[in-house]
Design a protein around this motif. Structure first.
Motif, short mmCIF file in Angstrom:
data_model
loop_
_atom_site.label_atom_id
_atom_site.label_comp_id
_atom_site.label_asym_id
_atom_site.label_seq_id
_atom_site.Cartn_x
_atom_site.Cartn_y
_atom_site.Cartn_z
N LEU A 155 0.68 -1.29 0.04
CA LEU A 155 0.20 0.07 -0.10
C LEU A 155 0.91 1.04 0.01
N LEU A 156 0.68 2.07 -0.98
CA LEU A 156 1.83 3.16 -1.27
C LEU A 156 0.78 4.42 -1.03
N LEU A 157 0.94 5.38 -0.06
CA LEU A 157 0.02 6.44 0.20
C LEU A 157 0.84 7.67 -0.24
N ASP A 182 1.48 -1.72 -11.37
CA ASP A 182 1.90 -2.69 -12.31
C ASP A 182 2.41 -4.01 -11.30
N ARG A 183 3.16 -3.61 -10.42
CA ARG A 183 3.68 -4.50 -9.55
C ARG A 183 2.50 -5.10 -8.69
N GLY A 184 1.48 -4.57 -8.47
CA GLY A 184 0.36 -5.02 -7.76
C GLY A 184 -0.02 -4.43 -6.57
N ALA A 185 0.60 -3.15 -6.49
CA ALA A 185 0.52 -2.41 -5.27
C ALA A 185 -0.64 -1.71 -5.21
N ALA A 186 -1.42 -1.33 -4.28
CA ALA A 186 -2.51 -0.32 -3.88
C ALA A 186 -1.81 1.21 -3.81
N VAL A 187 -2.02 1.99 -4.85
CA VAL A 187 -1.59 3.50 -4.54
C VAL A 187 -2.98 4.50 -4.46
#
Length: 233
Positions: A155-157, A182-187
């Protein structure tokens, strides 16, 4: 991680700060592999929402359900003071590996590869060995974004990561965010200008602490849209 996999769910979240209701009846589901933009006027609750998602603020009521084992990276706004840090771009981005590797321990070859890829993702390969003080404000902001990418968080905030950036830095930042999804993280990105982010999957609009509109778009690569939980205000 798949795009259908919720990273965090907020249910009926209320946050009171010094007698003021900063968030009111917020329902939100954030999925992996998607870029969610949070928009709204000043004071609408955007930064408070990010602080709840980051686990930095406990809700007054409601539930925040984080998927077990989720790693979080937070990129706040940075000031000119960051130019005083006695670090190169690579030094700063390498700190993103500390959570997994441990502070001050030598990086493995795989870590160095991740760092180099993060530096490249934010368009700073040519400046990798330069000190932060020798960079423009936009380049320094991109270096901090590179540090977050190097964490490879789930999770990137980000709180207004493109605010005040020149066109080159804005484009580089928007491209870097897509590297993360694209790597699958939630941004999740707080922004005043959707146009600065490029393709956005979900848009959440806040007003007076409530989600008043939540919409989904299909990006140019053909992602299927989805419903985003919202509370009509």
């Amino acid at each position: 991680m798949h795009s259908s996999d919720p990273v965090i769910r907020l249910r009926d979240i209320r946050v009171d700060i010094e007698g003021h209701r900063a968030l009111d009846r917020v329902d939100l589901e954030v999925l992996g592999g998607r870029l969610t933009a949070v928009v709204g006027a000043n004071g609408s609750g955007k930064s408070t929402l990010v602080s709840v998602l980051a686990g930095l603020r406990e809700p007054t009521s409601g539930t925040a359900e984080m998927r077990h084992g989720t790693a979080i990276a937070l990129v706040p706004q940075h000031t000119a003071d960051s130019a005083r840090l006695p670090l190169t771009v690579t030094d700063l981005v390498s700190m993103g590996r500390w959570r997994e590797r441990g502070a001050f321990r030598p990086l493995r070859r795989s870590d160095r590869t991740i760092v180099a890829e993060a530096v490249a993702a934010v368009g700073l390969s040519a400046h990798a060995s330069r000190p932060l003080g020798a960079l423009s404000g936009g380049q320094r902001q991109r270096a901090f974004l590179g540090q977050a990418l190097a964490q490879q968080a789930d999770l990137l905030l980000l709180d207004e990561p493109t605010s005040g950036l020149d066109d080159t830095s804005r484009r580089a930042a928007a491209s870097a965010l897509r590297v993360a999804t694209d790597r699958g993280a939630a941004v999740v990105v707080v922004t005043h200008d959707l146009g600065e982010l490029g393709d956005v999957d979900d848009v959440v609009t806040l007003a007076a602490g409530r989600i008043v509109d939540a919409t989904t778009t299909d990006d140019t690569r053909g992602r299927r849209g989805r419903n985003v939980s919202s509370v009509e205000g």
